[in-house]
Design an enzyme around this catalytic site. Structure first.
Site, PDB file in Angstrom:
ATOM      1  N   ARG A   1     -49.702 -12.751  10.769  1.00  0.00           N
ATOM      2  CA  ARG A   1     -48.781 -13.755  11.338  1.00  0.00           C
ATOM      3  C   ARG A   1     -47.351 -13.237  11.248  1.00  0.00           C
ATOM      4  NH1 ARG A   1     -47.182 -17.456   8.074  1.00  0.00           N
ATOM      5  NH2 ARG A   1     -49.247 -18.085   7.350  1.00  0.00           N
TER       6      ARG A   1
ATOM      7  N   TYR B   1     -36.118 -25.066  33.452  1.00  0.00           N
ATOM      8  CA  TYR B   1     -37.587 -25.062  33.497  1.00  0.00           C
ATOM      9  C   TYR B   1     -38.126 -26.364  32.879  1.00  0.00           C
ATOM     10  CZ  TYR B   1     -42.367 -23.712  32.304  1.00  0.00           C
ATOM     11  OH  TYR B   1     -43.728 -23.672  32.165  1.00  0.00           O
TER      12      TYR B   1
ATOM     13  N   ASP C   1     -32.346 -17.510  29.421  1.00  0.00           N
ATOM     14  CA  ASP C   1     -33.757 -17.380  29.800  1.00  0.00           C
ATOM     15  C   ASP C   1     -33.798 -16.402  30.965  1.00  0.00           C
ATOM     16  OD1 ASP C   1     -36.294 -17.677  30.985  1.00  0.00           O
ATOM     17  OD2 ASP C   1     -36.482 -19.746  30.297  1.00  0.00           O
TER      18      ASP C   1
ATOM     19  N   LYS D   1     -44.964 -14.067  32.739  1.00  0.00           N
ATOM     20  CA  LYS D   1     -44.645 -13.907  34.165  1.00  0.00           C
ATOM     21  C   LYS D   1     -44.540 -12.417  34.500  1.00  0.00           C
ATOM     22  CE  LYS D   1     -44.534 -18.402  33.714  1.00  0.00           C
ATOM     23  NZ  LYS D   1     -43.321 -19.134  33.381  1.00  0.00           N
TER      24      LYS D   1
HETATM   25  C1  PLP Z   1     -43.002 -20.182  32.439  1.00  0.00           C
HETATM   26  C2  PLP Z   1     -41.609 -20.317  31.961  1.00  0.00           C
HETATM   27  C3  PLP Z   1     -41.324 -20.683  30.634  1.00  0.00           C
HETATM   28  C4  PLP Z   1     -42.408 -21.042  29.640  1.00  0.00           C
HETATM   29  O1  PLP Z   1     -43.182 -19.936  29.301  1.00  0.00           O
HETATM   30  P1  PLP Z   1     -44.741 -20.012  28.866  1.00  0.00           P
HETATM   31  O2  PLP Z   1     -45.092 -18.598  28.682  1.00  0.00           O
HETATM   32  O3  PLP Z   1     -45.471 -20.705  29.981  1.00  0.00           O
HETATM   33  O4  PLP Z   1     -44.778 -20.832  27.602  1.00  0.00           O
HETATM   34  C5  PLP Z   1     -39.987 -20.735  30.247  1.00  0.00           C
HETATM   35  N1  PLP Z   1     -38.987 -20.458  31.124  1.00  0.00           N
HETATM   36  C6  PLP Z   1     -39.227 -20.131  32.400  1.00  0.00           C
HETATM   37  C7  PLP Z   1     -38.072 -19.837  33.318  1.00  0.00           C
HETATM   38  C8  PLP Z   1     -40.534 -20.051  32.872  1.00  0.00           C
HETATM   39  O5  PLP Z   1     -40.767 -19.736  34.158  1.00  0.00           O
END
Ligand code: PLP
Length: 389
Positions: free
Chosen positions: A49, A102, A175, A200
């Site tokens: 962890r 988001y 982000d 992504k």
């Molecule tokens: C998908 C996404 C998240 C969240 O990420 P997960 O991997 O689904 O938890 C946060 N910010 C943006 C811009 C996203 O597209």
């Protein structure tokens, strides 16, 4: 020979480092626990962890691409955001976040603020005057920036927000999921932390949920690693392996996403069925100049609006053969989504309207298929819309 570039280091991370067998690709370390070297002397890794060698390979490669001191890899993008919020905010302190961030981020911000973890202020951070007023009035401890935004690809000025935030002592978090470090380098523009949904583009194959926080300083890496371990949100070994495998081809994939998106933007802009195209590459985009200045890529997400509202969006999407109707983005395969009934369905109609989301709006995550096939699929969809009227 000079030090290899971050791209070369991401391609080669962990390659040819296995001393036991000479495996070219690094093994996945599944062990949850590690022996003590001798009585009272632990090794660099003790419990999975807290730390894992497979996770470290991905963390270091990503930190190299972002130009950070290090990274903390988490079980999801939301795990990364959870870690940052717990590490940085106390009751009474203010988190300033974009009003159109988001949806999952908004839900977590709102839920934790509702329980008194911190105060949440939402504002349109793409508007320089609004952002400046909000920062001076609320003196936030954390300024959250998400640029480009979803689904309208609005652009916030990272450098300006970082300077304003630093004036009031805030930590500035970006982000960078949509752009990836190849398309935008928030730390270089002044941000302190970068969060990623590596689910992504970074992992890039729609087969793993994983996240990361990249930090400017070693002290921040240590603090956030402490919190991620404490909260229990660190990333799994196999997920880290898949993400690193994706990262090896990021530069190759992003080049094709970018080129395919450019061809699709040109197609959409010239078609009579389309009433608007939202993409930062377009001179008509309200922040095109800013995007050209702060981004190295305009990105593979393309949002557009069809004449004829919901019926047109439906006619367009039904029958597409290569664009799968699905949420998420950033995979090798092309996806299409309808924000009003999919990603943003939980917003009431008037809130959607205020956020600029219209019934005829469609968002594409442009994949890396042969662009001629993608153009053919979209052209057939646009013809279905044209034949409605
Ligand atoms: C998908 C996404 C998240 C969240 O990420 P997960 O991997 O689904 O938890 C946060 N910010 C943006 C811009 C996203 O597209």
């Amino acid at each position: 020979m000079s030090e290899p570039s971050p791209i070369t280091r991401a391609v080669r991370a962990g390659i040819d480092t296995d001393l036991s067998h000479g495996a070219v690709v690094p093994p996945v370390y599944l062990s949850t626990t590690y022996t003590f070297e001798e009585f009272g002397v632990s090794r660099p890794y003790d419990y999975a962890r807290r730390g894992n060698p497979t996770r470290s390979i991905f963390a270091d490669a990503l930190a190299g691409l972002e130009g950070g001191a290090g990274a903390v890899v988490t079980a999801s993008g939301m795990g990364a955001i959870t870690t940052v919020l717990h590490a940085l905010l106390r009751p009474g302190q203010v988190l300033l976040a974009p009003h159109d961030c988001y949806g999952g981020s908004w839900r977590l911000f709102d839920a934790l603020a509702g329980r008194g973890h911190f105060e949440l202020v939402l504002a349109d951070l793409t508007d320089a005057a609004v952002a400046e007023q909000a920062i001076r009035a609320h003196r936030p401890s954390v300024v959250w920036v998400e640029t480009p935004s979803n689904p309208l690809l609005r652009i916030s000025d990272l450098g300006a927000l970082a300077s304003l935030g630093h004036e009031v002592g805030a930590t500035v978090v970006a982000d960078n999921t949509f752009c990836t470090p190849l398309g935008q380098r928030p730390l270089q523009l002044g941000a302190d932390l970068v969060v990623h949904s590596a689910t992504k583009y970074l992992a890039g194959h729609s087969d793993v949920v994983i996240g990361a926080v990249v930090c400017r300083t070693p002290e921040e890496v240590e603090d956030l690693a402490w919190w991620a371990n404490c909260l229990g949100v660190t990333g799994g070994a196999f997920d880290s392996y898949l993400a690193q495998r994706g990262l090896r081809t990021l530069h190759a994939r992003m080049a094709i996403h970018e080129a395919n998106a450019a061809a699709i933007v040109a197609l959409l802009g010239a078609h009579a069925a389309v009433s608007a195209v939202h993409h930062p590459s377009l001179p008509s985009h309200p922040a095109h100049a800013l995007a050209a200045r702060q981004q190295q890529l305009f990105g593979g997400i393309v949002t557009f609006e069809l004449h004829g509202g919901l019926a047109a969006a439906r006619a367009f999407m039904e029958g597409l053969r290569l664009f799968c109707p699905a949420e998420s983005l950033g995979g090798t395969e092309s996806l299409v989504s309808h924000p009003a009934t999919m990603t943003h369905a939980s917003m009431p109609a008037q809130v959607q309207a205020a956020a600029g989301i219209t019934p005829g709006m469609v968002r594409l995550s442009v994949g890396i298929e042969d662009v001629a096939d993608l153009i053919g699929d979209l052209t057939a969809g646009l013809e279905r819309v044209a034949s409605l009227s």
